[in-house]
Design an enzyme around this catalytic site. Structure first.
Site, short mmCIF file in Angstrom:
data_model
loop_
_atom_site.label_atom_id
_atom_site.label_comp_id
_atom_site.label_asym_id
_atom_site.label_seq_id
_atom_site.Cartn_x
_atom_site.Cartn_y
_atom_site.Cartn_z
N HIS A 189 30.55 25.98 -24.33
CA HIS A 189 29.35 25.81 -25.18
C HIS A 189 29.31 24.40 -25.78
O HIS A 189 29.49 24.21 -26.99
CB HIS A 189 29.40 26.87 -26.28
N GLU A 192 25.55 23.89 -21.49
CA GLU A 192 26.67 24.83 -21.49
C GLU A 192 26.92 25.34 -20.08
O GLU A 192 26.15 26.14 -19.55
CB GLU A 192 26.34 25.99 -22.45
O1 LIG Z 1 25.14 30.92 -33.28
P1 LIG Z 1 26.03 31.11 -32.10
O2 LIG Z 1 26.62 32.49 -32.01
O3 LIG Z 1 27.09 30.05 -32.03
O4 LIG Z 1 25.11 30.92 -30.82
C1 LIG Z 1 24.39 29.73 -30.61
C2 LIG Z 1 23.58 29.83 -29.33
O5 LIG Z 1 24.45 29.96 -28.23
C3 LIG Z 1 23.84 29.94 -26.93
O6 LIG Z 1 23.30 28.69 -26.66
C4 LIG Z 1 22.79 31.01 -26.81
O7 LIG Z 1 22.03 30.88 -25.61
C5 LIG Z 1 21.85 31.01 -27.99
O8 LIG Z 1 21.02 32.16 -27.91
C6 LIG Z 1 22.62 31.01 -29.30
O9 LIG Z 1 21.72 30.95 -30.37
#
Ligand SMILES: O=P(O)(O)OC[C@H]1O[C@H](O)[C@H](O)[C@@H](O)[C@@H]1O
Length: 321
Positions: free
Chosen positions: A189, A297
């Site tokens: 990520h 990601e």
């Molecule tokens: O807030 P988190 O749990 O770290 O997730 C942050 C983001 O991660 C990814 O990019 C997903 O596709 C998003 O839908 C999410 O909002």
């Protein structure tokens, strides 16, 4: 044996040899950092094996890290490179992972430092060929008992972070060392730091199918480069395949800022929370920080990677600039 150097590695000053890569632990043993003789550096928090900093030789930070990110192990890190395993988002319909928190347990677990390997500068080539690889491990044997009850499989993860002058590589080997098959998803990520979200585009995703998570997860097809003009949350399966780079570049087909090449990771999530979403994320600071980041990601998150006992899966990315 776990190698925990508290001081720069001895080779750093070997007479007759050019300066060598250095690896250091923070005094509280919570982080490990590495640097090359030419100045590039990386820092990894053992909590989540999260890369929290990656700098070029001039000290320029390449990753975005929230000013409000918790680095004390109380919460997954907002920024850097959190590691998503064994579920991307939540999967209420996938019984085996349905009890896990969003993005699984890897980013909330304390990993072990397994050691370093360096490719040293040679007297002939000078420091130009130096690189350093840091290895981290998490397994069902070291996992927190509570997470283990939520996902009771026998597994072993080895995560490697490789710093070179050209870029940063992060790769993971997932092994099923239990007696039962399991299905998993994995994602790197990565929060890339950029100067201005309105002045970049992402290429390498042309003609690719994607799920648009901000539009009822509809399946769509990308036409042209990706530009970010509002909340963006898309899961691409690039038509070009993993070895074709996904590139963040200046708008209008301009200069490359980052290039991400994947190894065996078929999917790419592109995420930017924009104004309203960023405002609602407690640890996202400053609130207009969305202008300075884009998440590219690399992962395997559409469908599941099934591993029978004894099987392993390896995937990774190399980010260059
Ligand atoms: O807030 P988190 O749990 O770290 O997730 C942050 C983001 O991660 C990814 O990019 C997903 O596709 C998003 O839908 C999410 O909002």
């Amino acid at each position: 044996m776990v190698d925990r150097p508290n001081k720069p590695t001895a080779l750093a000053t070997t007479p007759g040899l050019p300066p060598q890569p250095q690896v250091n632990f923070s005094p509280d043993n919570a982080r490990v950092s590495a640097s090359l003789p030419t100045g590039e550096s990386v820092e990894v928090l053992l909590y989540g094996a999260t890369v929290i900093s990656w700098k070029d030789r001039a000290g320029g930070e390449k990753l975005w890290l929230s000013d409000a990110a918790k680095l004390d192990g109380s919460k997954a890190v907002r920024g850097g490179i959190p590691l998503v395993f064994p579920v991307f988002g939540t999967a209420p319909d996938h019984a085996a992972t349905s009890k896990l928190p969003q993005h699984g347990f890897a980013r909330n677990s304390r990993w072990e430092f397994l050691g370093k390997s360096t490719s040293e500068s040679s007297p002939s080539a000078g420091p130009s060929d130096a690189s350093v690889k840091l290895d981290f491990g998490l397994s069902s044997a070291t996992l927190d008992p509570q997470a283990k009850t939520l996902w009771p499989y026998g597994f072993n993860l080895i995560y490697s972070v490789t710093l070179t002058q050209e870029g940063l590589g992060t790769s993971i080997v997932i092994t099923n060392d239990g007696t039962e098959a399991f299905e998993a998803q994995v994602l790197l990520h990565t929060y890339l730091r950029i100067k201005d979200i309105t002045k970049i585009e992402v290429t390498g995703l042309e003609n690719s199918e994607y799920l648009d998570k901000v539009d009822a997860a509809q399946a769509k097809t990308q036409s042209g480069a990706v530009t970010i003009t509002g909340e963006t949350d898309r899961v691409y399966t690039p038509a070009a395949g993993p070895s074709e780079p996904v590139v963040v570049r200046e708008s209008g087909g301009g200069e490359e800022i980052f290039s991400v090449v994947r190894d065996s990771l078929k999917d790419v999530v592109v995420w930017n929370p924009w104004t309203d979403k960023a405002a609602g994320i407690g640890d996202f600071e400053p609130k207009d920080g969305y202008k300075n980041m884009i998440c590219i990601e690399a992962g395997s998150v559409r469908g599941w990677q099934k591993l029978e006992p004894g099987e392993a899966f390896e995937g990774g990315q190399t980010i260059s600039y």
